[in-house]
Write a protein that holds these residues in place. Sequence first.
Motif, PDB file in Angstrom:
ATOM      1  N   GLU A 190      -5.462  -0.746   7.710  1.00 51.01           N
ATOM      2  CA  GLU A 190      -6.054   0.374   8.446  1.00 51.01           C
ATOM      3  C   GLU A 190      -5.189   1.628   8.343  1.00 51.01           C
ATOM      4  OE1 GLU A 190      -6.642  -0.985  12.433  1.00 51.01           O
ATOM      5  OE2 GLU A 190      -8.048  -2.562  11.817  1.00 51.01           O
ATOM      6  N   LYS A 191      -3.884   1.425   8.287  1.00 56.16           N
ATOM      7  CA  LYS A 191      -2.959   2.562   8.195  1.00 56.16           C
ATOM      8  C   LYS A 191      -2.819   3.070   6.759  1.00 56.16           C
ATOM      9  CE  LYS A 191       0.015   1.682  12.208  1.00 56.16           C
ATOM     10  NZ  LYS A 191       1.414   1.581  12.673  1.00 56.16           N
ATOM     11  N   GLY A 192      -3.429   2.355   5.806  1.00 62.50           N
ATOM     12  CA  GLY A 192      -3.342   2.762   4.404  1.00 62.50           C
ATOM     13  C   GLY A 192      -1.963   2.559   3.800  1.00 62.50           C
ATOM     14  N   LEU A 193      -1.230   1.593   4.314  1.00 59.43           N
ATOM     15  CA  LEU A 193       0.144   1.364   3.858  1.00 59.43           C
ATOM     16  C   LEU A 193       0.253   0.235   2.836  1.00 59.43           C
ATOM     17  CD1 LEU A 193       2.032   1.762   7.264  1.00 59.43           C
ATOM     18  CD2 LEU A 193       1.830   3.424   5.412  1.00 59.43           C
ATOM     19  N   VAL A 194      -0.887  -0.370   2.478  1.00 55.88           N
ATOM     20  CA  VAL A 194      -0.876  -1.456   1.493  1.00 55.88           C
ATOM     21  C   VAL A 194      -2.026  -1.247   0.502  1.00 55.88           C
ATOM     22  CG1 VAL A 194       0.204  -3.173   3.008  1.00 55.88           C
ATOM     23  CG2 VAL A 194      -2.281  -2.918   3.012  1.00 55.88           C
ATOM     24  N   TYR A 195      -1.937  -1.934  -0.616  1.00 60.08           N
ATOM     25  CA  TYR A 195      -3.032  -1.872  -1.589  1.00 60.08           C
ATOM     26  C   TYR A 195      -3.078  -3.159  -2.402  1.00 60.08           C
ATOM     27  CZ  TYR A 195       0.691  -0.641  -4.926  1.00 60.08           C
ATOM     28  OH  TYR A 195       1.826  -0.646  -5.706  1.00 60.08           O
ATOM     29  N   GLU A 196      -4.241  -3.421  -2.988  1.00 67.00           N
ATOM     30  CA  GLU A 196      -4.421  -4.614  -3.812  1.00 67.00           C
ATOM     31  C   GLU A 196      -3.863  -4.348  -5.212  1.00 67.00           C
ATOM     32  OE1 GLU A 196      -8.406  -6.783  -2.129  1.00 67.00           O
ATOM     33  OE2 GLU A 196      -8.680  -4.970  -3.338  1.00 67.00           O
ATOM     34  N   CYS A 197      -3.120  -5.317  -5.703  1.00 59.57           N
ATOM     35  CA  CYS A 197      -2.558  -5.207  -7.056  1.00 59.57           C
ATOM     36  C   CYS A 197      -3.095  -6.363  -7.896  1.00 59.57           C
ATOM     37  CB  CYS A 197      -1.029  -5.258  -6.988  1.00 59.57           C
ATOM     38  SG  CYS A 197      -0.248  -5.397  -8.612  1.00 59.57           S
ATOM     39  N   PHE A 198      -3.678  -6.027  -9.053  1.00 57.66           N
ATOM     40  CA  PHE A 198      -4.341  -7.013  -9.904  1.00 57.66           C
ATOM     41  C   PHE A 198      -3.523  -7.369 -11.146  1.00 57.66           C
ATOM     42  CE2 PHE A 198      -7.521  -4.923  -7.381  1.00 57.66           C
ATOM     43  CZ  PHE A 198      -8.413  -5.936  -7.015  1.00 57.66           C
ATOM     44  N   CYS A 199      -2.303  -6.859 -11.231  1.00 60.25           N
ATOM     45  CA  CYS A 199      -1.488  -7.111 -12.422  1.00 60.25           C
ATOM     46  C   CYS A 199      -1.212  -8.605 -12.590  1.00 60.25           C
ATOM     47  CB  CYS A 199      -0.162  -6.362 -12.335  1.00 60.25           C
ATOM     48  SG  CYS A 199      -0.356  -4.562 -12.348  1.00 60.25           S
ATOM     49  N   LEU A 225     -12.176  -5.341 -11.698  1.00 63.61           N
ATOM     50  CA  LEU A 225     -11.117  -6.338 -11.883  1.00 63.61           C
ATOM     51  C   LEU A 225     -11.429  -7.633 -11.124  1.00 63.61           C
ATOM     52  CD1 LEU A 225      -8.061  -3.922 -11.612  1.00 63.61           C
ATOM     53  CD2 LEU A 225      -8.675  -5.269 -13.641  1.00 63.61           C
ATOM     54  N   LYS A 226     -12.037  -7.497  -9.959  1.00 63.36           N
ATOM     55  CA  LYS A 226     -12.418  -8.685  -9.181  1.00 63.36           C
ATOM     56  C   LYS A 226     -13.507  -9.482  -9.901  1.00 63.36           C
ATOM     57  CE  LYS A 226     -11.129  -7.037  -4.570  1.00 63.36           C
ATOM     58  NZ  LYS A 226     -11.606  -6.566  -3.253  1.00 63.36           N
ATOM     59  N   LYS A 227     -14.438  -8.760 -10.537  1.00 60.19           N
ATOM     60  CA  LYS A 227     -15.516  -9.438 -11.278  1.00 60.19           C
ATOM     61  C   LYS A 227     -14.967 -10.185 -12.481  1.00 60.19           C
ATOM     62  CE  LYS A 227     -19.334  -6.481  -9.823  1.00 60.19           C
ATOM     63  NZ  LYS A 227     -20.271  -5.391 -10.192  1.00 60.19           N
ATOM     64  N   GLU A 228     -13.826  -9.719 -12.984  1.00 59.65           N
ATOM     65  CA  GLU A 228     -13.183 -10.413 -14.103  1.00 59.65           C
ATOM     66  C   GLU A 228     -12.505 -11.714 -13.629  1.00 59.65           C
ATOM     67  OE1 GLU A 228     -10.411  -7.799 -15.953  1.00 59.65           O
ATOM     68  OE2 GLU A 228     -11.937  -6.292 -16.496  1.00 59.65           O
ATOM     69  N   GLY A 229     -12.514 -11.924 -12.307  1.00 62.90           N
ATOM     70  CA  GLY A 229     -11.914 -13.147 -11.755  1.00 62.90           C
ATOM     71  C   GLY A 229     -10.457 -12.993 -11.347  1.00 62.90           C
ATOM     72  N   ARG A 230      -9.987 -11.764 -11.379  1.00 69.46           N
ATOM     73  CA  ARG A 230      -8.583 -11.546 -10.991  1.00 69.46           C
ATOM     74  C   ARG A 230      -8.438 -11.601  -9.461  1.00 69.46           C
ATOM     75  NH1 ARG A 230      -5.122  -7.508 -14.757  1.00 69.46           N
ATOM     76  NH2 ARG A 230      -6.247  -7.749 -16.738  1.00 69.46           N
ATOM     77  N   LYS A 231      -7.433 -12.328  -9.006  1.00 74.22           N
ATOM     78  CA  LYS A 231      -7.171 -12.403  -7.564  1.00 74.22           C
ATOM     79  C   LYS A 231      -5.948 -11.555  -7.253  1.00 74.22           C
ATOM     80  CE  LYS A 231      -9.239 -16.923  -6.794  1.00 74.22           C
ATOM     81  NZ  LYS A 231      -9.037 -18.311  -6.305  1.00 74.22           N
ATOM     82  N   PRO A 232      -6.133 -10.540  -6.430  1.00 77.38           N
ATOM     83  CA  PRO A 232      -5.036  -9.597  -6.209  1.00 77.38           C
ATOM     84  C   PRO A 232      -3.989 -10.091  -5.205  1.00 77.38           C
ATOM     85  CG  PRO A 232      -6.908  -8.959  -4.877  1.00 77.38           C
ATOM     86  CD  PRO A 232      -7.348 -10.159  -5.684  1.00 77.38           C
ATOM     87  N   VAL A 233      -2.790  -9.533  -5.339  1.00 78.17           N
ATOM     88  CA  VAL A 233      -1.778  -9.656  -4.289  1.00 78.17           C
ATOM     89  C   VAL A 233      -1.882  -8.384  -3.462  1.00 78.17           C
ATOM     90  CG1 VAL A 233      -0.227 -11.037  -5.717  1.00 78.17           C
ATOM     91  CG2 VAL A 233       0.053  -8.546  -5.654  1.00 78.17           C
ATOM     92  N   LEU A 234      -1.246  -8.375  -2.309  1.00 78.14           N
ATOM     93  CA  LEU A 234      -1.217  -7.177  -1.476  1.00 78.14           C
ATOM     94  C   LEU A 234       0.195  -6.613  -1.498  1.00 78.14           C
ATOM     95  CD1 LEU A 234      -3.430  -5.787   0.249  1.00 78.14           C
ATOM     96  CD2 LEU A 234      -2.413  -6.879   2.254  1.00 78.14           C
ATOM     97  N   ARG A 235       0.312  -5.337  -1.903  1.00 77.78           N
ATOM     98  CA  ARG A 235       1.631  -4.692  -1.982  1.00 77.78           C
ATOM     99  C   ARG A 235       1.781  -3.640  -0.887  1.00 77.78           C
ATOM    100  NH1 ARG A 235       4.735  -5.542  -6.553  1.00 77.78           N
ATOM    101  NH2 ARG A 235       3.681  -6.610  -8.279  1.00 77.78           N
ATOM    102  N   PHE A 236       3.012  -3.549  -0.385  1.00 78.08           N
ATOM    103  CA  PHE A 236       3.361  -2.532   0.617  1.00 78.08           C
ATOM    104  C   PHE A 236       3.838  -1.276  -0.099  1.00 78.08           C
ATOM    105  CE2 PHE A 236       6.554  -0.450   3.343  1.00 78.08           C
ATOM    106  CZ  PHE A 236       5.796  -0.245   4.493  1.00 78.08           C
ATOM    107  N   LYS A 237       3.351  -0.129   0.352  1.00 81.58           N
ATOM    108  CA  LYS A 237       3.733   1.144  -0.265  1.00 81.58           C
ATOM    109  C   LYS A 237       5.127   1.560   0.222  1.00 81.58           C
ATOM    110  CE  LYS A 237      -1.007   2.930  -0.617  1.00 81.58           C
ATOM    111  NZ  LYS A 237      -1.944   3.985  -0.121  1.00 81.58           N
ATOM    112  N   VAL A 238       6.092   1.474  -0.669  1.00 79.98           N
ATOM    113  CA  VAL A 238       7.462   1.866  -0.318  1.00 79.98           C
ATOM    114  C   VAL A 238       7.548   3.389  -0.310  1.00 79.98           C
ATOM    115  CG1 VAL A 238       9.881   1.826  -1.055  1.00 79.98           C
ATOM    116  CG2 VAL A 238       8.477  -0.246  -1.264  1.00 79.98           C
TER     117      VAL A 238
END
Length: 485
Positions: free
Chosen positions: A99-108, A144-157
Amino acid sequence: MSVRVRFAPSPTGYMHVGNARTALFNYLFARHHNGTFILRIEDTDVERHSEDAVNVIYDALKWMGLDWDEGPLKGGDFGPYRQSKRMDIYQKYIEILKEKGLVYECFCTKEELDKMRQEQLKRGLPPKYSGKCRHLTDEEREKLKKEGRKPVLRFKVPQDRTVIWKDLVKGAISIGADQLGGDFVIVRSNGMPVYNFVVVIDDALMEITHVIRGEDHISNTPKQILLYEAFGFKVPEFAHLPMILGEDRSKLSKRHGSTSVAEFKEKGYLPEAFTNFIALLGWYPKDGKEILSRDELIERFDIKDVNSSPAIFNFEKLNWMNREYIKAYDISKLTELIIPYLEKAGFDIEKFDRKWLEKVVEVTRDYLTVLSDAPTYMETFLKDEFEIEKDAAEFMDEDRLNVVEKFLEKVESLDEIDGDIFKKIVKETGKELKVKGKNLFMPIRVGLTGKMKGVELDILVSLLGKDRVIKRLHHAISKLKRREP
């Protein structure tokens, strides 16, 4: 402010010396400040988790006498005290960061991250996540999700930020955001939150005031401080304990000897001695006294006196300390602790009177370094049918065998035997056979024990009594006469 500290181990199957010291320092700090000592089990590693491993932690803490105020088996107002039972709590705080916009999904993928790392190393740069997925559009994420990739959640440093804290052991520490490896993962692709995230939530909600842990966690601290700030939590004080090294100054490991609490217990170190010794790994009382009771440790302990340099694990000093504790231990309690070692060695303890056994412990304990030594030194008192050791058999010639036989005659004529009577008839035996010194005392020792060395013979015969002395002498004479010339 009321002090609240925690010991938060992962159940990996054993509790090593470093864990034991961390637990002890937290316990001493809490007790010194009339605070609360909390046990929390960090059991989110499903693949490695087992209840047996959790019980190892409980057993080790109980053996060391480190009773926790809150935690598993005790309860408390801030539970659950096992991370595996706190998943719904973590989910709530993941949503807050979203909600605070401090994280994002990473598909790497792992391959992409490895390639990124290798390219950075080739250019002489420290490995760091590039932030590649930080600015993905909604469409790109869906693709990327449709490709079957499962993301991790990263914190914005935060960029261009230096994290600074005053460590109670290490002093002022500052680590730049550019040293954190980029935006770090807080939730794995399988949905499991990672250590640096959950430990912040747990410590904040359990109102931990001081985080006392090993210096290997220093690299985690700036990430955790950023998360504290992101949630608006109060940041606790940190104290990072020095490494424990072997005497060769390399990291303490199995090759140096025992490293787990269970191994020290099994070998027969007294819990009081082990705990006293562990307390001196990195901390030393100002008055220089080394043998300290639990109350004395609590009274003297000050986290600010912990040395920032590595601590050396000196087995010789531990052995010395254990010997000192054995010498001073309550004889009844010491006997109770020794009995399992005697039974393991094959002795039927039930056939011996308890008070008599305590007397045997009393006269042999000065020889013990650890309790597992007891069968070796107490065997002389417990076993009437013994083997004649090689050097003892070689020592015994016909004249020396005559000494044993003459001594036996005198014992058989007695009503009873004690230390004084023993000395009297030994003297008479020597006078009649015109022998003295080694040629008098050593044959009698061999006749009574089959050995050339051991406890004082007057003490031995006093505890054996006439009948057992006679039985032993007959046994030894028979064996010596049967041996080949």
